[in-house]
Enzyme design. Structure first.
Site, PDB file in Angstrom:
ATOM      1  N   CYS A 277       0.791  -1.242   0.000  1.00 35.24           N
ATOM      2  CA  CYS A 277       0.000   0.000   0.000  1.00 35.24           C
ATOM      3  C   CYS A 277       0.824   1.293   0.000  1.00 35.24           C
ATOM      4  O   CYS A 277       0.653   2.119  -0.899  1.00 35.24           O
ATOM      5  CB  CYS A 277      -0.960  -0.010   1.186  1.00 35.24           C
ATOM      6  SG  CYS A 277      -2.227  -1.289   1.011  1.00 35.24           S
TER       7      CYS A 277
HETATM    8  P1  NAD Z   1      -4.427  -9.097  -3.609  1.00 35.01           P
HETATM    9  O1  NAD Z   1      -3.507  -8.999  -4.752  1.00 35.01           O
HETATM   10  O2  NAD Z   1      -3.999  -9.810  -2.367  1.00 35.01           O
HETATM   11  O3  NAD Z   1      -5.788  -9.774  -4.085  1.00 35.01           O
HETATM   12  C1  NAD Z   1      -6.473  -9.459  -5.240  1.00 35.01           C
HETATM   13  C2  NAD Z   1      -7.239 -10.703  -5.693  1.00 35.01           C
HETATM   14  O4  NAD Z   1      -8.145 -10.340  -6.743  1.00 35.01           O
HETATM   15  C3  NAD Z   1      -6.353 -11.813  -6.250  1.00 35.01           C
HETATM   16  O5  NAD Z   1      -6.617 -13.013  -5.550  1.00 35.01           O
HETATM   17  C4  NAD Z   1      -6.757 -11.903  -7.739  1.00 35.01           C
HETATM   18  O6  NAD Z   1      -6.687 -13.217  -8.248  1.00 35.01           O
HETATM   19  C5  NAD Z   1      -8.184 -11.405  -7.684  1.00 35.01           C
HETATM   20  N1  NAD Z   1      -8.718 -10.866  -8.956  1.00 35.01           N
HETATM   21  C6  NAD Z   1      -8.174  -9.963  -9.794  1.00 35.01           C
HETATM   22  N2  NAD Z   1      -9.006  -9.684 -10.812  1.00 35.01           N
HETATM   23  C7  NAD Z   1     -10.129 -10.406 -10.620  1.00 35.01           C
HETATM   24  C8  NAD Z   1     -11.348 -10.558 -11.310  1.00 35.01           C
HETATM   25  N3  NAD Z   1     -11.620  -9.887 -12.443  1.00 35.01           N
HETATM   26  N4  NAD Z   1     -12.262 -11.432 -10.839  1.00 35.01           N
HETATM   27  C9  NAD Z   1     -12.019 -12.117  -9.698  1.00 35.01           C
HETATM   28  N5  NAD Z   1     -10.877 -12.015  -8.980  1.00 35.01           N
HETATM   29  C10 NAD Z   1      -9.950 -11.174  -9.435  1.00 35.01           C
HETATM   30  O7  NAD Z   1      -4.837  -7.605  -3.281  1.00 35.01           O
HETATM   31  P2  NAD Z   1      -5.143  -6.980  -1.828  1.00 35.01           P
HETATM   32  O8  NAD Z   1      -3.893  -6.810  -1.061  1.00 35.01           O
HETATM   33  O9  NAD Z   1      -6.284  -7.701  -1.223  1.00 35.01           O
HETATM   34  O10 NAD Z   1      -5.600  -5.507  -2.266  1.00 35.01           O
HETATM   35  C11 NAD Z   1      -6.817  -5.274  -2.920  1.00 35.01           C
HETATM   36  C12 NAD Z   1      -7.081  -3.784  -2.940  1.00 35.01           C
HETATM   37  O11 NAD Z   1      -7.252  -3.299  -1.603  1.00 35.01           O
HETATM   38  C13 NAD Z   1      -5.935  -2.947  -3.527  1.00 35.01           C
HETATM   39  O12 NAD Z   1      -6.478  -1.844  -4.186  1.00 35.01           O
HETATM   40  C14 NAD Z   1      -5.179  -2.484  -2.295  1.00 35.01           C
HETATM   41  O13 NAD Z   1      -4.486  -1.280  -2.512  1.00 35.01           O
HETATM   42  C15 NAD Z   1      -6.307  -2.283  -1.299  1.00 35.01           C
HETATM   43  N6  NAD Z   1      -5.920  -2.435   0.111  1.00 35.01           N
HETATM   44  C16 NAD Z   1      -5.032  -3.402   0.476  1.00 35.01           C
HETATM   45  C17 NAD Z   1      -4.698  -3.542   1.834  1.00 35.01           C
HETATM   46  C18 NAD Z   1      -3.698  -4.577   2.278  1.00 35.01           C
HETATM   47  O14 NAD Z   1      -3.214  -4.474   3.408  1.00 35.01           O
HETATM   48  N7  NAD Z   1      -3.368  -5.579   1.472  1.00 35.01           N
HETATM   49  C19 NAD Z   1      -5.282  -2.686   2.789  1.00 35.01           C
HETATM   50  C20 NAD Z   1      -6.205  -1.742   2.377  1.00 35.01           C
HETATM   51  C21 NAD Z   1      -6.525  -1.619   1.023  1.00 35.01           C
END
Ligand code: NAD
Length: 456
Positions: A277
């Site tokens: 992030c």
């Molecule tokens: P991640 O990469 O861990 O997970 C994303 C998931 O989405 C993956 O499993 C991927 O296979 C899936 N995916 C992608 N396209 C898809 C589709 N069309 N259909 C179905 N599945 C699909 O990402 P994350 O860390 O969970 O982050 C997600 C969002 O949340 C980002 O924008 C991030 O900036 C935000 N965020 C993350 C955190 C954190 O601590 N990781 C905290 C707050 C906000």
């Protein structure tokens, strides 16, 4: 109300598991078949404290399932949370392709749905994005806000304490396309005792960026003070920042005791921030400012530059003590922080690459993140992997502490002395007792340089 979630990563899976714990039936959609299979077997596809146990219970209770079929999941739910990744595209911008693909698939699924549906953007996206996605979906479905409402509901969970952060939030931000959409989303959170802030879509988007860039700024500010303390000499940045934090405007006194604010955890010097992030969000906001609005964000520029410099500075502390060519260097920690296996944008990545470029052999040690590390570096010559710090330190010529896992912070000088060929330790997190370690071995730490020099 049935909930569907697109994306079963850190945010999607935690959101889904927690909503199902609150009693909502949840279906999580992911493109990755292996992820879906593991979830349906009650397994967490990645390490997050408490998640595996929660998932197993919810799957068994029939309240949580995963699928690759977005159409069905969306049609049988009243609300869809979009939680797909928004990684960095190249160096700075965010890559919206996952979001666009999810919205397009969702549009197909919702075209012939009769009932009202709410779409909630939980992924972190720059201001204006949710509005664009809403317009895209409305155009593709031929519907409007009355039939498909949009909210932007930024997620503030931190990896390592994600379940507690989700279930006991400090605030719930609801950016809404209209009041009906906002009310619909607010009803899902109604049992959570948190302050709810209702805004328009783009304000909610900027709140998320304001929050992450603020904490990144505190870290870079601390690192700026650390570098100054090192330049001047005989000043310990830990004392400097402790002196700052005790200011009543930061740490108010209540009932005869001083309240230590949560932000004190970010007023710490070290080898820089990382994770999925802070680096991405600071860069994306800077890019939006400069390219999107021709506004030069001086503070964001400095936050990013200081962090980059700090990562390499940590390696240069080691280089000042030795020629790295052919030497074995133990890197203690590759996860971007303790209690996670996530190595995305971890400072360790740049440090390890710099060490390898300098001719060192690197032993990567981490209690949880060796799997992702192996995926990243594979069998690259000069890289080896160790579960245990003792094994990593055996015969090593230098060590750098990058992640403050308790398995590393509990180490004593003897653990380094008895194992290392030349006991040199760079403390990249400022966790070891400076006096004790300096007396026992060659020890360098961010934010302190013994001796003093007045400027010419
Ligand atoms: P991640 O990469 O861990 O997970 C994303 C998931 O989405 C993956 O499993 C991927 O296979 C899936 N995916 C992608 N396209 C898809 C589709 N069309 N259909 C179905 N599945 C699909 O990402 P994350 O860390 O969970 O982050 C997600 C969002 O949340 C980002 O924008 C991030 O900036 C935000 N965020 C993350 C955190 C954190 O601590 N990781 C905290 C707050 C906000």
């Amino acid at each position: 109300m049935k909930i569907s979630i697109i994306g079963a990563g850190y945010v999607g899976l935690v959101t889904g598991a927690c909503f199902s714990k609150l009693g909502f039936p949840v279906t999580c959609v992911d493109l990755n078949q292996e992820t879906v299979k593991r979830i349906n077997e009650g397994e967490a596809p990645f390490y997050e404290p408490g998640l595996a146990e929660l998932l197993a219970g919810q799957v068994k209770a029939g309240l949580f399932s995963a699928t690759v079929d977005l159409r069905q999941a969306a049609q049988y739910s009243g609300v869809t949370f979009v939680c797909v990744g928004t990684p960095m595209a190249g160096d700075r911008q965010i890559d919206l392709s996952f979001i666009i693909k999810a919205i397009d698939e969702l549009s197909e699924a919702l075209k012939d749905k009769k009932d009202y549906h709410l779409v909630v953007m939980k992924s972190t996206v720059v201001p204006g994005t949710t509005e664009k996605m809403a317009e895209r979906l409305w155009e593709m479905t031929g519907k409007g806000a009355g039939q498909v409402g949009f909210c932007m509901n930024p997620e503030f969970l931190r990896e390592g304490s994600a379940l507690a952060d989700f279930l006991s939030p400090d605030r719930i931000v609801i950016g809404q396309s209209d009041a009906k959409a906002g009310d619909y989303l607010a009803s899902l959170y109604e049992t959570m005792p948190a302050q709810v802030l209702r805004t328009n879509l783009r304000t909610a988007e900027l709140i998320k960026y304001a929050s992450n860039t603020f904490f990144a700024m505190l870290i870079s500010y601390s690192n700026e003070m650390a570098r100054l303390a090192e330049c001047i000499g005989d000043i310990d940045v830990i004392e400097v920042l402790s002196g700052l934090i005790l200011d009543r405007r930061i740490s108010p006194a209540a009932g005869g005791s001083i309240l230590s604010p949560g932000l004190a955890a970010y007023l710490k010097a070290g080898c820089g921030y990382g994770g999925s992030c802070f680096p991405k969000d600071t860069n994306a906001l800077r890019e939006l400012s400069t390219k999107g609005y021709d506004y030069n964000p001086l503070l964001l520029d400095a936050v990013i530059a200081i962090n980059e410099r700090q990562i390499y500075h940590t390696v240069s502390l080691l280089y000042k003590e030795m020629d790295p060519r052919g030497k074995e260097i133990a890197v203690l920690g590759v996860a971007f922080k303790p209690d996670t296996e996530d190595i995305r944008e971890s400072p360790a990545i740049k440090m390890i690459d710099r060490l390898l470029a300098g001719g060192a052999k690197v032993r990567i040690c981490d209690p949880r993140a060796l799997g992702p590390a192996r995926k990243h570096w594979g069998e690259r010559p000069g890289v080896s992997y160790c579960e245990d710090p003792g094994e990593a330190l055996k015969g090593a010529h230098g060590a750098i502490l990058v992640t403050s896992w308790p398995q590393f912070t509990c180490l004593e000088p003897e653990d380094f002395l008895k194992n290392m060929a030349t006991p040199l330790l760079i403390d990249g997190r400022g966790v070891y007792d400076r006096e004790k370690f300096s007396r026992a071995m060659n020890f360098r730490v961010i934010g302190y340089r013994p001796g003093s020099k007045n400027p010419a």
